[in-house]
Design a protein around this motif. Structure first.
Motif, short mmCIF file in Angstrom:
data_model
loop_
_atom_site.label_atom_id
_atom_site.label_comp_id
_atom_site.label_asym_id
_atom_site.label_seq_id
_atom_site.Cartn_x
_atom_site.Cartn_y
_atom_site.Cartn_z
N THR A 90 0.85 -1.20 0.00
CA THR A 90 0.00 0.00 0.00
C THR A 90 0.88 1.25 0.00
OG1 THR A 90 -1.38 -1.29 1.47
CG2 THR A 90 -2.06 0.95 1.08
N ARG A 91 1.97 1.18 0.75
CA ARG A 91 2.89 2.30 0.82
C ARG A 91 3.48 2.58 -0.58
NH1 ARG A 91 6.87 2.80 5.95
NH2 ARG A 91 5.21 1.60 6.88
N GLU A 92 3.78 1.52 -1.27
CA GLU A 92 4.33 1.68 -2.62
C GLU A 92 3.31 2.28 -3.57
OE1 GLU A 92 7.40 1.53 -3.78
OE2 GLU A 92 7.85 1.28 -1.66
N GLN A 93 2.05 1.86 -3.38
CA GLN A 93 0.97 2.42 -4.21
C GLN A 93 0.87 3.93 -3.96
OE1 GLN A 93 -2.20 -0.28 -2.89
NE2 GLN A 93 -2.65 -0.62 -5.04
N ALA A 94 1.00 4.30 -2.70
CA ALA A 94 0.90 5.72 -2.34
C ALA A 94 2.05 6.49 -2.96
CB ALA A 94 0.93 5.86 -0.82
N ARG A 95 3.23 5.92 -2.88
CA ARG A 95 4.41 6.57 -3.47
C ARG A 95 4.20 6.76 -4.98
NH1 ARG A 95 10.23 5.90 -2.72
NH2 ARG A 95 9.92 4.18 -1.29
N ALA A 96 3.69 5.67 -5.62
CA ALA A 96 3.47 5.73 -7.07
C ALA A 96 2.43 6.80 -7.42
CB ALA A 96 3.02 4.37 -7.57
N ALA A 97 1.49 7.04 -6.52
CA ALA A 97 0.43 8.03 -6.79
C ALA A 97 0.90 9.45 -6.49
CB ALA A 97 -0.81 7.70 -5.97
N GLY A 98 2.14 9.59 -6.06
CA GLY A 98 2.69 10.94 -5.85
C GLY A 98 2.47 11.51 -4.47
N VAL A 99 2.31 10.63 -3.48
CA VAL A 99 2.16 11.11 -2.10
C VAL A 99 3.51 11.59 -1.57
CG1 VAL A 99 1.75 10.26 0.25
CG2 VAL A 99 0.14 9.72 -1.57
N LYS A 100 3.49 12.66 -0.79
CA LYS A 100 4.75 13.25 -0.32
C LYS A 100 5.36 12.47 0.85
CE LYS A 100 4.87 17.06 -2.82
NZ LYS A 100 5.94 17.30 -3.77
N ALA A 101 4.50 12.02 1.77
CA ALA A 101 5.03 11.34 2.95
C ALA A 101 3.98 10.40 3.53
CB ALA A 101 5.45 12.36 4.00
N TRP A 102 4.47 9.48 4.32
CA TRP A 102 3.60 8.45 4.93
C TRP A 102 3.82 8.53 6.44
CZ3 TRP A 102 0.57 4.50 2.62
CH2 TRP A 102 0.19 3.47 3.46
N MET A 103 2.79 8.92 7.15
CA MET A 103 2.89 9.05 8.61
C MET A 103 2.07 7.96 9.27
SD MET A 103 2.39 13.09 9.40
CE MET A 103 2.81 13.02 11.12
N VAL A 104 2.68 7.29 10.25
CA VAL A 104 1.95 6.23 10.95
C VAL A 104 1.36 6.80 12.24
CG1 VAL A 104 2.17 3.99 12.07
CG2 VAL A 104 3.44 4.45 9.99
N LYS A 105 0.06 6.54 12.42
CA LYS A 105 -0.62 6.99 13.65
C LYS A 105 -0.10 6.18 14.83
CE LYS A 105 -5.02 7.88 11.35
NZ LYS A 105 -6.39 7.36 11.22
N PRO A 106 -0.10 6.68 16.03
CA PRO A 106 -0.56 8.02 16.39
C PRO A 106 0.48 9.08 16.04
CG PRO A 106 0.23 6.84 18.33
CD PRO A 106 0.29 5.89 17.19
N PHE A 107 -0.03 10.23 15.57
CA PHE A 107 0.89 11.30 15.20
C PHE A 107 1.25 12.13 16.42
CE2 PHE A 107 -3.36 13.14 14.49
CZ PHE A 107 -3.28 14.28 15.27
N GLY A 108 2.45 12.69 16.40
CA GLY A 108 2.86 13.63 17.45
C GLY A 108 2.52 15.03 16.96
#
Lengths: 122, 416
Positions: A90-108
């Motif tokens: 899924t992360r690779e799909q996001a990268r391929a779609a041009g997403v800038k960054a991937w943050m894993v919850k919980p966020f600070g």
């Protein structure tokens, strides 16, 4: 004029938390509960950044990102994924779609603010 | 067929073919003995032989009966074992069917319970977050209002205490300065009037001079009249002139006196004015000094109050900001709900799937089929849907109880 951030997440509490953090920092917020809702709310509006979850009903985050890339006015909108998801595929799909960054919850809080400041369009 | 059943069947078969043989042997021996007894007329040796055959036959019959009894006992024992096994199998079958029923009925209930717990948590956390969000907003608004009222922040505009105080101080000091300036102007005017006294002295001296000149002129006119009288008729005209000059000198003398009187009056008036002006000037000076002191005292009091207000406003603002930050930070920890919700949703979906699977299994069994359940395939499929690290850890770890959640201090971020 404050910058507008769109948060797309099926979890109402996550939307609210992000809203509180970003609202206190002076950002304006558009909330959407899934990809379909986000696309209808994006219609013609200028957003400086989109933050989206991955696992959502009706339209998941990856499909939503791909749909945004097909909208001429939002083709280059910066997008960050904010998710509990760990799947590499899924992360690779996001990268391929041009997403800038991937943050894993919980966020600070500082990390979220830093990411928004880093990627939000002027 | 089970091992016990097969053994029992083999033993029963052996009994079936051995039994007629044993019974048949005993019967033949007995028949032979009786026949011999029937032919007892043959002699004593024959009778003995017949008894021996009969005894042998009875012995054979007893042996056969003994074996039969032992075989029967064993058969009964085997039958009892078989019955026990059959009952156990029946109980197991009944247990499996009961378990299926429980799962069939309970799984949908578990699904509902989990969904209820999940949605209640979601609603609760959402509500809590909303309330805290409202508190944060109100704290922010009250801190801003307090800051504006106290006017101790950046860009403090009109309306704040400190700004009003500062403006009032400037206005009052300006009024005081204006009063002081007026006092100084009046003093300058008094000085100018003072100078008039010198002019009036000059005027007084000039009036005296006029009187003196008039007196001298009168004396000259008198001498001229005497000289005109001595000249007789020819001096008559001159006598008239001398008389007129004397009259003019008298008038000049009177004018000089009047001038001196007027100058005296003016002098007195000026002296009075100067005296009064000096008195007023002193009072003005005292009044300005007093008002200045009063202004400073009042402003000092106000400053004290404003400073206290400003200080408390600062404390309030700092505290409000601190509380706002605290709440904001605390709210971030409510994100656990999202993970919990996803885990519960996954368990709910798994239970739903299991329920459907069991129904299919029961249906196939009811139709006489022998469906197989591949537990590993099921578990692998279940693991595919995991989205959180703790789900994977729980799945991998076969220890009883949940694996402890690792504390995550920093958000995991991947930049593309």
């Amino acid at each position: 004029m404050p910058k507008t951030i769109m948060i797309v997440d099926d979890s109402a509490s996550t939307r609210q938390l992000a809203g509180i953090v970003l609202g206190a920092a002076g950002y304006e917020l558009i909330e959407a509960c899934d990809g379909n809702d986000a696309l209808s709310k994006l219609n013609g509006r200028k957003v400086n950044l989109i933050i989206s979850d991955v696992n959502m009903p009706n339209m998941d985050g990856i499909t939503f990102v791909q749909a945004v890339r097909n909208l001429p006015e939002h083709k280059f909108a910066p997008i960050i994924m904010l998710t509990t998801g760990l799947l590499k595929s899924t992360r690779e799909q996001a990268r391929a779609a041009g997403v800038k960054a991937w943050m894993v919850k919980p966020f600070g809080k500082p990390q979220l603010l830093d990411m928004v400041a880093r990627f939000a369009l002027p | 067929m089970s091992q016990a059943e097969m053994t029992m069947r083999a033993d029963a078969d052996a009994w079936l073919w051995m039994s007629p043989l044993a019974s048949g042997g005993a019967g033949v021996a007995a028949l032979l003995g009786v026949s011999l007894l029937g032919g007892a007329g043959l002699g004593g040796t024959g009778v003995q032989f017949a008894f021996a055959v009969a005894a042998f036959a009875a012995l054979c019959a007893w042996g056969s009966a003994y074996r039969q009894r032992a075989a029967l006992t064993q058969l009964v024992r085997q039958a009892e074992d078989l019955l026990g096994q059959a009952q156990q199998a029946l109980r197991q079958q009944s247990g499996i069917a009961g378990l299926e029923q429980i799962c069939d009925k309970a799984a949908p209930i578990w699904v509902k319970q989990i969904e209820t717990a999940r949605s209640q948590t979601e609603e609760g956390i959402t509500e809590v977050a909303a309330r805290f969000g409202a508190i944060v907003e109100r704290l922010h608004a009250s801190a801003a209002a307090s800051q504006q009222a106290a006017g101790d922040g950046d860009g403090a505009e009109g309306g704040c205490v400190v700004a009003v105080l500062s403006r009032s101080e400037a206005d009052l000091v300006a009024v005081n300065r204006s009063m002081d300036a007026a006092r100084h102007e009046r003093a300058a005017m008094v000085q100018d009037v003072h100078k008039l006294i010198a002019y009036t002295s000059d005027l007084k001296k000039m009036a005296t001079d006029v009187e003196e000149i008039a007196s001298q002129t009168n004396l000259l006119a008198l001498n001229a009249a005497i000289e005109a009288a001595r000249a007789g008729e020819t001096g008559r005209g001159f006598a008239v002139v001398a008389d007129e000059v004397r009259k003019l000198s008298t008038l000049s003398s009177e004018t000089g006196k009047k001038m001196a009187e007027k100058v005296n009056v003016i002098n007195k008036a000026i002296t009075g004015v100067i005296g009064a002006a000096e008195k007023f000037s002193e009072e003005d000076a005292r009044s300005v000094a007093e008002s200045e002191q009063t202004i400073h005292r009042v402003l000092g009091n106000f400053k004290e109050v404003a400073s206290g207000l400003s200080e408390s406003s600062g404390i309030l603002r700092r505290e409000s900001e601190g509380i706002r930050e605290e709440i904001s930070d605390t709210l971030v920890y409510l994100q656990f709900q999202d993970r919990v919700s996803q885990i519960l949703a996954h368990v709910r979906d798994n239970l739903d799937g299991l329920h459907a699977h069991l129904r299919q299994y029961s249906a196939e069994r009811s139709n006489g089929g022998t469906p197989a359940i591949d537990a590993n395939a099921w578990l692998n499929e279940m693991a595919l849907g995991y989205t959180t690290a703790e789900q994977r850890r729980n799945h991998r770890d076969d220890k009883v109880g949940a694996t402890p959640v690792e504390k995550q201090d920093a958000t995991e971020i991947t930049f593309f």
